[in-house]
Design a protein around this motif. Sequence first.
Motif, PDB file in Angstrom:
ATOM      1  N   MET A   1       0.934  -0.765  -0.256  1.00 51.73           N
ATOM      2  CA  MET A   1      -0.059   0.162  -0.314  1.00 51.73           C
ATOM      3  C   MET A   1       1.224   0.949   0.180  1.00 51.73           C
ATOM      4  O   MET A   1       1.981   1.143   0.280  1.00 51.73           O
ATOM      5  N   SER A   2       0.154   2.544  -0.650  1.00 42.52           N
ATOM      6  CA  SER A   2       1.462   3.556  -0.776  1.00 42.52           C
ATOM      7  C   SER A   2       1.360   4.013   1.199  1.00 42.52           C
ATOM      8  O   SER A   2       0.153   3.972   1.066  1.00 42.52           O
ATOM      9  N   GLU A   3       2.179   4.939   0.623  1.00 41.37           N
ATOM     10  CA  GLU A   3       2.210   5.537   1.906  1.00 41.37           C
ATOM     11  C   GLU A   3       1.881   7.575   2.424  1.00 41.37           C
ATOM     12  O   GLU A   3       1.141   7.910   2.741  1.00 41.37           O
ATOM     13  N   HIS A   4       0.999   7.428   0.697  1.00 43.42           N
ATOM     14  CA  HIS A   4       0.380   8.292   0.581  1.00 43.42           C
ATOM     15  C   HIS A   4      -0.844   8.454   0.916  1.00 43.42           C
ATOM     16  O   HIS A   4      -1.595   7.721  -0.603  1.00 43.42           O
ATOM     17  N   ILE A   5      -1.338   8.118   1.420  1.00 42.61           N
ATOM     18  CA  ILE A   5      -3.047   7.950   1.799  1.00 42.61           C
ATOM     19  C   ILE A   5      -3.846   9.493   2.182  1.00 42.61           C
ATOM     20  O   ILE A   5      -3.391  10.225   3.129  1.00 42.61           O
ATOM     21  N   VAL A 207       9.074  -1.220  11.680  1.00 40.47           N
ATOM     22  CA  VAL A 207       9.883  -1.421  11.128  1.00 40.47           C
ATOM     23  C   VAL A 207      10.553   0.168  10.651  1.00 40.47           C
ATOM     24  O   VAL A 207      12.174   0.217  11.282  1.00 40.47           O
ATOM     25  N   THR A 208       9.873   1.364  11.095  1.00 35.44           N
ATOM     26  CA  THR A 208      10.151   2.626  11.078  1.00 35.44           C
ATOM     27  C   THR A 208       8.807   3.290  11.552  1.00 35.44           C
ATOM     28  O   THR A 208       7.863   2.784  10.897  1.00 35.44           O
ATOM     29  N   ALA A 209       9.239   4.508  11.705  1.00 33.14           N
ATOM     30  CA  ALA A 209       7.907   5.680  11.848  1.00 33.14           C
ATOM     31  C   ALA A 209       7.165   5.821  10.377  1.00 33.14           C
ATOM     32  O   ALA A 209       6.017   5.776  10.745  1.00 33.14           O
ATOM     33  N   GLU A 210       8.195   5.912   9.578  1.00 35.76           N
ATOM     34  CA  GLU A 210       6.755   6.252   8.064  1.00 35.76           C
ATOM     35  C   GLU A 210       6.229   5.200   7.800  1.00 35.76           C
ATOM     36  O   GLU A 210       5.264   5.185   7.287  1.00 35.76           O
ATOM     37  N   ARG A 211       6.806   4.013   8.638  1.00 31.94           N
ATOM     38  CA  ARG A 211       6.061   3.302   8.045  1.00 31.94           C
ATOM     39  C   ARG A 211       4.903   2.276   8.984  1.00 31.94           C
ATOM     40  O   ARG A 211       3.407   2.203   8.329  1.00 31.94           O
ATOM     41  N   ALA A 212       4.857   2.581  10.137  1.00 30.98           N
ATOM     42  CA  ALA A 212       3.942   2.682  11.212  1.00 30.98           C
ATOM     43  C   ALA A 212       3.148   3.675  10.596  1.00 30.98           C
ATOM     44  O   ALA A 212       1.490   3.186  10.726  1.00 30.98           O
ATOM     45  N   ALA A 214       2.450   4.971   7.681  1.00 34.61           N
ATOM     46  CA  ALA A 214       1.705   4.140   6.884  1.00 34.61           C
ATOM     47  C   ALA A 214       0.190   2.795   7.159  1.00 34.61           C
ATOM     48  O   ALA A 214      -0.686   3.097   6.744  1.00 34.61           O
ATOM     49  N   ASP A 215       1.024   2.127   8.076  1.00 33.51           N
ATOM     50  CA  ASP A 215       0.058   1.410   8.631  1.00 33.51           C
ATOM     51  C   ASP A 215      -1.561   1.637   9.523  1.00 33.51           C
ATOM     52  O   ASP A 215      -2.399   1.132   8.964  1.00 33.51           O
ATOM     53  N   LEU A 216      -1.037   2.709   9.863  1.00 32.45           N
ATOM     54  CA  LEU A 216      -1.958   2.954  10.713  1.00 32.45           C
ATOM     55  C   LEU A 216      -3.253   3.734   9.266  1.00 32.45           C
ATOM     56  O   LEU A 216      -4.164   4.065   9.630  1.00 32.45           O
ATOM     57  N   ALA A 217      -2.731   4.294   8.936  1.00 30.08           N
ATOM     58  CA  ALA A 217      -3.340   5.157   7.895  1.00 30.08           C
ATOM     59  C   ALA A 217      -4.624   3.837   7.134  1.00 30.08           C
ATOM     60  O   ALA A 217      -5.552   4.527   6.926  1.00 30.08           O
ATOM     61  N   SER A 218      -4.248   2.805   6.853  1.00 30.13           N
ATOM     62  CA  SER A 218      -4.329   1.650   5.745  1.00 30.13           C
ATOM     63  C   SER A 218      -5.543   1.274   7.152  1.00 30.13           C
ATOM     64  O   SER A 218      -6.343   0.940   6.532  1.00 30.13           O
TER      65      SER A 218
END
Length: 224
Positions: A1-5, A207-212, A214-218
């Motif tokens: 999933m893109s990180e740009h949600i 993994v990283t704050a940036e990935r977290a 994205a996971d939250l946005a999902s």
Amino acid sequence: MSEHITIADAVAARADGAPVTDVVFDFCGVLLDWNTRACLQGRFPDETVDRICADDDPCGFFRYEDRMDAGEDFDAIWPDVVREQGERIAAIFRYYIGHYGDALPRMLPGMEALLADLRRAGYGVWGLTNWSHETFHIAFERFPSIERLLGGTVVSGVEKLHKPDAAIYRLAERRFGLTPARTVFFDDTARNVEGARAVGWHAFRFVTAERARADLASLGVVLD
């Protein structure tokens, strides 16, 4: 999933299930950089430090620390360390526990901002960590912003409960008023992530704050 949600994407994701209200974080490997080598390097021979920090844990440091995380006192474990490892390695283990703050060199990048953004957006932000009751205070002493940003923390060594056992997640639910389907958990250890999922939480391996983010946005979490 893109990180740009987009906000529209997040609203759609939220419509698929109960909206997230609370986010729970492990400490070492998620909020904090935990680095045994940083505590020992330069103070003991390199070959000894390499052996202590090897993945197969030949000197038992991580096994003994896991016992402390489960609620055992250092003094109760110490005779086993001496008997199993000998006086020289046991003395290094004592040094390590006595200088535990040196194994916590920094907060992981982006995590202070993520906690602050979650709080600002109105989410409950909590801690759930496997950590000894004898050394946990060091985390808040070295990084007071964590204590300020978290609404509370369940510490395994205090409770004598241990991830990934279901009982410690249930304790966090009672203490913090969590609803499993509305709760998200981040941990760097796969078995702890699976433990959270087993009790009905959303959970991701960190993994990283940036990935977290994205996971939250999902899951429909919207942050500025």
